[in-house]
Design an enzyme around this catalytic site. Structure first.
Site, PDB file in Angstrom:
ATOM      1  N   ASP A  91       0.510  -1.380   0.027  1.00 52.67           N
ATOM      2  CA  ASP A  91       0.160   0.466  -0.494  1.00 52.67           C
ATOM      3  C   ASP A  91       1.389   1.308  -0.193  1.00 52.67           C
ATOM      4  O   ASP A  91       1.484   2.073   0.991  1.00 52.67           O
ATOM      5  CB  ASP A  91      -0.960  -0.207   1.192  1.00 52.67           C
ATOM      6  CG  ASP A  91      -2.166   1.060   0.640  1.00 52.67           C
ATOM      7  OD1 ASP A  91      -2.185   1.909   0.183  1.00 52.67           O
ATOM      8  OD2 ASP A  91      -2.803   1.373   2.133  1.00 52.67           O
ATOM      9  N   HIS A 417       3.337   4.675  13.786  1.00 53.94           N
ATOM     10  CA  HIS A 417       2.467   4.744  12.959  1.00 53.94           C
ATOM     11  C   HIS A 417       1.047   4.337  13.534  1.00 53.94           C
ATOM     12  O   HIS A 417      -0.354   4.651  12.916  1.00 53.94           O
ATOM     13  CB  HIS A 417       2.547   4.187  11.649  1.00 53.94           C
ATOM     14  CG  HIS A 417       1.856   2.975  11.236  1.00 53.94           C
ATOM     15  ND1 HIS A 417       2.627   2.170  12.212  1.00 53.94           N
ATOM     16  CD2 HIS A 417       1.373   2.815  10.192  1.00 53.94           C
ATOM     17  CE1 HIS A 417       2.440   1.042  12.124  1.00 53.94           C
ATOM     18  NE2 HIS A 417       1.412   0.734  10.756  1.00 53.94           N
ATOM     19  N   GLY A 420      -0.080  -0.610  16.605  1.00 54.14           N
ATOM     20  CA  GLY A 420       0.890  -1.885  16.198  1.00 54.14           C
ATOM     21  C   GLY A 420       0.565  -3.058  16.851  1.00 54.14           C
ATOM     22  O   GLY A 420      -0.738  -3.322  17.558  1.00 54.14           O
TER      23      GLY A 420
END
EC number: 6.5.1.-
Length: 498
Positions: A91, A417, A420
């Site tokens: 992605d 980010h 997780g």
DNA sequence: ATGTCC
């Protein structure tokens, strides 16, 4: 039983290093002790493989790390010379964006209002694999020629105008557009024209263009938030400077380049793998997912061109989604205003100054974190604050807006980010109770578009967000300026009986 | 992540 974490040299409350071979630059590990212990042996092995791969100068493992494609999701891989498609991922330019509205939080307290908003957004922004043929006015339909410009130009003035996206939003992008290695969009156009010579391929590409303005499946989502600005005076000042409004509604989005980027990434993996096999070259650690190219080689330049086009698509996809979300809010609340706070990726390779030289920084499930005064922020409106970092946690426990601290140099100017995974999708579907998940969200006053919330996306399938934030703050990488409290969430819905 | 196997 994994013992790799016992081989770490602990260097601080949330930092450690792992020496690999005779490496002068050990792997940097960010995370509290319990986070470091949560990394499985395969995650550490992937980090080691990445560190020992050709041309790699640094690897950082972030608190949200788990097993990924070649390299762990939640890592940073730095090289002065080489590009690695696997660590960018399928992605291309999967990203976060945040839209701040001037709507007071109270306005969406009623569930009926939230349901109306969900309906208005879902009507415009489809969700899930293969989706994208939404009902759109002709002005916003994405035909072959507009799709071509999206892929080659990114968020150019013309593309934004065509799609009815405010042009000021381009300044709120980490990168508003991406060019080929030679710095032009002409070579991207040539590349895309070449790809489209085959009639079937052209049809396939044009069908992906029509996904512009849609969310994907899996962990992609759209979420309405109430912004809770930090009480700390310094943090509050920064929050205000970057445009956040306390106790007002904002909208957080997570998605990427959809089928368009997926096809480009898969095409590159296939091409590079077969080129390795033809030349009899060995894959790093025998893993084809760590296939690479020298950036300054024909293969490297082709990869970077395709990545740039995927990235351009992802950028305009996010900006269009934000425009459509704002339009949806205006269905229910005519006249409200909205501004993009920021758009930032966590699956991309970028050229950045690291350790005194310009290097290729691969962020695979990692977010750029440039503090105030960083050379790449000079002349931007974030020069004196640092750019916003958008860190999704989970709908139940919230998400965070942060800015980098100078200490982020330790992690190659990156943070995690998100939270997780702590549980595989299979394990989550098996172990987590559907009724508990749905009740839990209701208990936290969160409405969803899904009849039943996808079990593999449940908050408990992810690591404890507080522990993850403690890791970032404990390692002195970033400071929180606002917390986002979810009020409703749109996800690709799971069937009731799966 | 992905018309979840071209």
């Amino acid at each position: 039983m994994d013992t790799t974490h016992q081989m770490l040299d602990v260097t601080g409350p949330a930092t450690a290093t792992l020496s690999v071979g005779d490496s002068m630059s050990p792997i940097t590990v960010i995370g509290t002790e319990s986070i470091r212990e949560s990394f499985g042996p395969q995650t550490y092995q992937q980090a080691i493989n990445s560190r020992l791969a050709p041309g790699v100068s640094r690897v950082v493992l972030n608190p949200d790390a788990h097993v990924g494609y070649g390299a762990p999701v939640g890592c940073v891989m730095v090289s002065p010379t080489h590009v690695y498609p696997g660590p960018v991922g399928v992605d291309i330019k999967c990203s976060m964006s945040l839209l701040q509205t001037d709507l007071p939080a109270d306005a969406i307290e009623e569930h009926t209002v939230r349901r109306k908003l969900i309906k208005a957004i879902a009507k415009r922004v489809p969700t899930g694999a293969g989706r994208g043929q939404r009902h759109v006015p002709k002005a916003r339909s994405v035909d072959g020629s507009l799709g071509f410009r999206v892929a080659t130009e990114g968020a150019s003035k013309m593309v934004l105008k065509k799609l009815g996206i405010p042009k000021a939003w381009a300044d709120r992008c980490e990168d508003a557009y991406h060019t080929a290695a030679d710095g032009t969009s002409d070579s991207l156009a040539a590349r895309l024209e070449w790809m489209g010579r085959d009639r079937d391929k052209l049809n396939r590409i044009e069908s992906k263009y029509r996904q512009l303005g849609s969310y994907g499946g899996g962990n992609h989502f759209g979420e309405a938030e109430v912004v809770q600005v930090s009480q700390d005076p310094h943090a509050r000042q920064i929050a205000e400077q970057i445009g956040l409004r306390h106790n007002h509604v904002a909208f957080l989005s997570h998605c990427g380049s959809r089928g368009f980027g997926h096809d480009l990434a898969m095409g590159q993996f296939r091409a590079l793998k077969s080129s390795f096999q033809k030349q009899g070259l060995a894959f790093p650690a025998g893993d084809p997912q760590l296939v690479y190219a020298e950036a300054d080689s024909p293969e490297g330049r082709l990869y970077l061109s395709d990545m740039a086009m995927g990235a351009n698509f992802a950028t305009v996809n996010h900006l269009l989604i934000n425009a459509l979300v704002l339009e949806s809010f205006r269905d229910v609340f005519p006249g409200i205003r909205g501004e993009l706070i920021y758009f930032i990726s966590h699956n991309i390779v970028r050229r950045e100054p690291i350790d005194g030289q310009t290097q290729w920084v691969h962020r695979k499930g990692a977010t750029r974190a440039l503090p105030a005064g960083h050379s790449q922020l000079v002349g931007t409106e974030f020069e004196h604050t640092g750019h916003p970092i958008l860190l999704p946690g989970n709908p139940r426990d919230g998400s965070s807006v942060m800015v980098a601290r100078p200490g982020a140099a330790l992690s190659a100017f990156s943070v995690n980010h998100g939270a997780g995974r702590q549980m595989s999708r299979t394990k989550a579907k098996k172990n987590l109770s559907q009724t508990t998940i749905d009740q839990d969200l209701l208990d936290h006053d969160i409405v969803s578009n899904c009849r039943v919330y996808p079990r593999d996306e449940a908050p408990d399938a992810y690591k404890d967000f507080r522990e993850v934030l403690d890791s970032v703050v404990g390692a002195d990488l970033a400071m929180e300026v606002a917390r986002l409290k979810a009020k409703f969430v749109l996800k690709d819905g799971a069937p009731a009986d799966d």
